[in-house]
Enzyme design. Structure first.
Site, PDB file in Angstrom:
ATOM      1  CG  HIS A  60       9.621   5.462  84.544  1.00 22.38           C
ATOM      2  ND1 HIS A  60      10.007   4.142  84.589  1.00 22.38           N
ATOM      3  CD2 HIS A  60       9.450   5.843  85.841  1.00 22.38           C
ATOM      4  CE1 HIS A  60      10.058   3.742  85.847  1.00 22.38           C
ATOM      5  NE2 HIS A  60       9.729   4.765  86.624  1.00 22.38           N
ATOM      6  CD  GLU A  61       8.978   9.628  87.279  1.00 17.75           C
ATOM      7  OE1 GLU A  61       7.981   9.718  88.039  1.00 17.75           O
ATOM      8  OE2 GLU A  61       9.986   8.957  87.573  1.00 17.75           O
ATOM      9  CG  HIS A  84       5.198   5.928  88.074  1.00 15.47           C
ATOM     10  ND1 HIS A  84       4.966   4.612  88.419  1.00 15.47           N
ATOM     11  CD2 HIS A  84       6.550   6.053  87.977  1.00 15.47           C
ATOM     12  CE1 HIS A  84       6.116   3.968  88.521  1.00 15.47           C
ATOM     13  NE2 HIS A  84       7.089   4.813  88.242  1.00 15.47           N
TER      14      HIS A  84
END
Length: 218
Positions: free
Chosen positions: A24-25, A28
């Protein structure tokens, strides 16, 4: 999974939780670099190395506490630093940077579903462990995606909404960000002690939609 003891639950959930938060990170960070902000890349955050993203409390202790009490599994990683002003188009780029995290969770939920389907087709000693871990991966990624898409700053859904609003409204909306996490914590506390799980009610439409999509693959 209710029949599993705590140690068994940790062994089943550890990898899915770590992957869900790490990817997820990293998503980003990748999107930020793609749209013009290399901050996360320069700081070494555009990586799948979980050590770069782990928050000792949010990634390890809090999920462990949730598993031990059997409640809603909640956690976070160290937020990826993004300089939205450095993006080539801050509003358009900001939308995609925010959407990249939930999009990564959607992709992982689909992959875990395929692994669950593989586990069902296998007939050996790895079938049950893979099936349990795949179910955990599906659940964690669906819930993390749904939670992050809530239109509350600083969650990704809040960033997406801010990017879509007209500039004057977006500026007014951005002023609510300091209170966003308190709102989220309040919703969680209401669910645990207030008798009505408001957070589950808010998440349930998207969660049901996601499980419907995943079930079509089985």
């Amino acid at each position: 999974m209710d029949t599993l003891n705590l140690l068994q639950k940790i062994s089943v959930y550890a990898l899915p939780i770590l992957l869900a938060i790490t990817v997820h990170e990293a998503a980003h960070a990748y999107a930020a670099k793609r749209f013009g902000d290399p901050t996360a890349y320069v700081l070494g955050r555009m990586t799948l190395n979980p050590l770069k993203h782990i928050d000792p409390f949010g990634t390890i202790l809090l999920p462990l506490l949730c598993l031990s009490v059997g409640g809603f599994i909640f956690g976070w990683a160290k937020p990826v630093p993004v300089n939205f002003g450095a993006l080539k188009n801050p509003r358009f780029g900001g939308l995609w940077v925010a959407a990249a995290g939930p999009g990564a969770n959607l992709a992982m939920a689909l992959i875990w579903t395929l692994l669950f389907k593989l586990a069902l087709a296998m007939a050996n000693g790895y079938s049950e462990p893979l099936a349990l871990m795949s179910q955990a991966g599906m659940t964690i990624n669906v819930m993390l995606m749904a939670l992050n898409l809530l239109p509350i700053l600083p969650l990704d859904g809040g960033r997406i909404l801010e990017s879509l609003l007209p500039r004057p409204l977006a500026w007014q909306y951005s002023r609510l960000e300091p209170y966003g996490m308190w709102v989220l914590i309040g919703l969680m506390v209401l669910g645990q002690f207030g008798g009505v799980n408001v957070l589950s009610l808010l998440l349930s439409p998207l969660v049901r939609l996601m499980y419907g999509l995943l079930n079509m693959m089985l």
